[in-house]
Design an enzyme around this catalytic site. Structure first.
Site, short mmCIF file in Angstrom:
data_model
loop_
_atom_site.label_atom_id
_atom_site.label_comp_id
_atom_site.label_asym_id
_atom_site.label_seq_id
_atom_site.Cartn_x
_atom_site.Cartn_y
_atom_site.Cartn_z
CB CYS A 111 -2.80 0.47 -2.25
SG CYS A 111 -2.39 2.01 -2.98
CB CYS A 127 -9.30 4.80 -0.67
SG CYS A 127 -7.08 5.36 -0.22
CG ASP A 185 -1.88 1.39 1.35
OD1 ASP A 185 -2.50 1.51 0.00
OD2 ASP A 185 -1.68 1.73 2.38
CB SER A 186 0.40 4.78 -0.90
OG SER A 186 -0.86 4.77 -0.29
CD GLU A 220 -0.06 6.32 5.15
OE1 GLU A 220 0.88 6.90 5.89
OE2 GLU A 220 -1.09 6.34 4.53
CG HIS A 264 -5.25 4.93 3.18
ND1 HIS A 264 -5.00 4.65 2.39
CD2 HIS A 264 -4.31 5.94 4.18
CE1 HIS A 264 -3.70 4.81 2.00
NE2 HIS A 264 -3.47 5.80 4.00
#
Lengths: 270, 270
Positions: free
Chosen positions: B73, B183, B10-11, B152, B185
């Site tokens: 992701c 997404c 994932d990012s 994040e 996240h």
């Protein structure tokens, strides 16, 4: 992206329980179904014969340009899946692992029963699949050789059926919390089986579970069909079409079904 | 049959929502997770960059001897899945098709919303996947570029988060019956998103849906892990370990997690 049909094979009409779920869950997919009614039941046969008969049907389906093959038959899956899968370059899926996985997820007391044909029970594929993932689960297998002939002769609603189901399942009553219907014919006896086992026992229809997996594999291999006006399912039987058609129309409930007789070439592997 | 780990990329920390589902649903599987936190967010970057960065992580995971790669992701999936999948001989799976398929099944009014990063929205992969299967569904996509930085930086419970979510989602309110959290996240903002959209809107967690597919693919490719005493998950980040560790422990809820710093080699494709 790929409107070729999906091929389903079974020893007879049992795989129609998988076909029904497939038509319901994946309305963009066309199917070619072959039931080897002339040589059913497969359960009492030797592994060599089952493997050879399964190959006959696989070759028939390949001649219909299918994009995927579903062994909608536990006996064929138990005996022939690995062999066929490694030799074809299209996806081949069986009904045992999806059923076993679902049972593991749903058991509350770690006591799973499996009812299946003699050949499937002999293969030990269900206990193997379950114990591989979860060794602490108690698995009790029971062959019910009288069930398939009842379904193939469309006697599901008879008093004989009720008697046979009751007597056959006696060894499992009170001993399992989850029961795998380890033969695609058995969902046609579902009401009787549930009544006999009691309402608290969770029945797992391995065929229905398989359709979820088919959907994932269609995505993975990018083989999904597109929404379209005309979809022509094809149903073949190696015996007479009449009784097959009666069961198929009753079970699939999609109106008139044109069942065709298939002459399958025997004894030719890939 | 195969106790090698599954690789997740994932990012940043978003893919932990997929990891959580994976650990819950597939307790026999060990994971190696790599979050490219140093270069997150990926959403505003060019496709060329995203592809190159994804390859950096793929190569890192391959060096850990993974048996399967999960692009946990959406941005990486949208841009790099097909490219990576065709070049590797282990299964590679993304989060878009599972999310799209689930949304199609669950929509009641054929109005699906997709919230995602700019790069994912630009790629059009969600509408493409949905319309391919079901052209009559209305799909509304919305980029929410402010969501990933909130997650994040572990600000999910702040009043800023609440304000940002409310303002960002305004264009979708009342217009969709199903909303894809496009997404990985975003499930970390799920409560706020649900509150803003209203209780009647069905939220689809594409990451959680993906784990069902992973399970099917493990079966299909016979890559399942066995039940065993010791399973050592590995978590890597390309930035500092501290804030990653706080989010990972909070989110995964499996006790202490040892997060390691990864130096990934850049710019080397397969």
């Amino acid at each position: 992206m790929d409107n070729r049909p999906i091929g389903l094979l079974d020893s007879g009409v049992g795989g129609l329980t998988v076909a029904r779920e497939l038509l319901r869950q994946l309305p963009n997919e066309e199917i070619v179904y072959i039931g080897d009614t002339r040589r059913a039941p497969y359960g009492p046969r030797s592994s060599e014969q089952i493997l050879a008969f399964t190959w006959d049907m696989v070759n028939f389906l390949l001649s219909k340009n299918v994009k995927m093959i579903v062994m909608a038959c536990n006996t064929a899956t138990a005996v022939a899946l690995e062999n066929v899968k490694t030799k074809l370059d299209i996806p081949v899926i069986g009904v045992i692992l999806p059923g076993a996985s679902s049972a593991i997820q749903q058991t509350t007391g770690k006591k799973i029963g499996v009812i299946a044909t003699q050949a499937s029970v002999r293969s030990g594929e269900y206990p193997k699949a379950i114990h591989f993932k979860s060794p602490s689960i108690e698995v009790t297998s029971l062959a019910c050789p009288k069930f398939v002939p009842i379904v193939e002769s469309n006697e599901m609603d008879s008093t004989i059926a009720e008697k046979v189901v009751k007597e056959s399942l006696k060894p499992l009553i009170g001993k399992v919390d989850t029961l795998i219907l380890g033969c695609t014919h058995y969902p046609l006896l579902r009401t009787l089986i549930q009544k006999t086992m009691g309402e608290n026992v969770k029945l797992i229809d391995s065929g229905a579970e398989t359709v979820r997996d088919i959907s994932v594999l269609l995505n993975y291999f990018m083989l999904n069909g597109t929404e379209r006006e005309q979809i022509n399912h094809q149903f073949y039987t190696t015996a007479g079409v009449e009784s097959f058609q009666i069961i198929a129309e009753k079970w699939l409930n999609i109106g008139h079904i044109n069942v065709m007789h298939a002459e399958i070439e025997e004894g030719k592997e890939l």
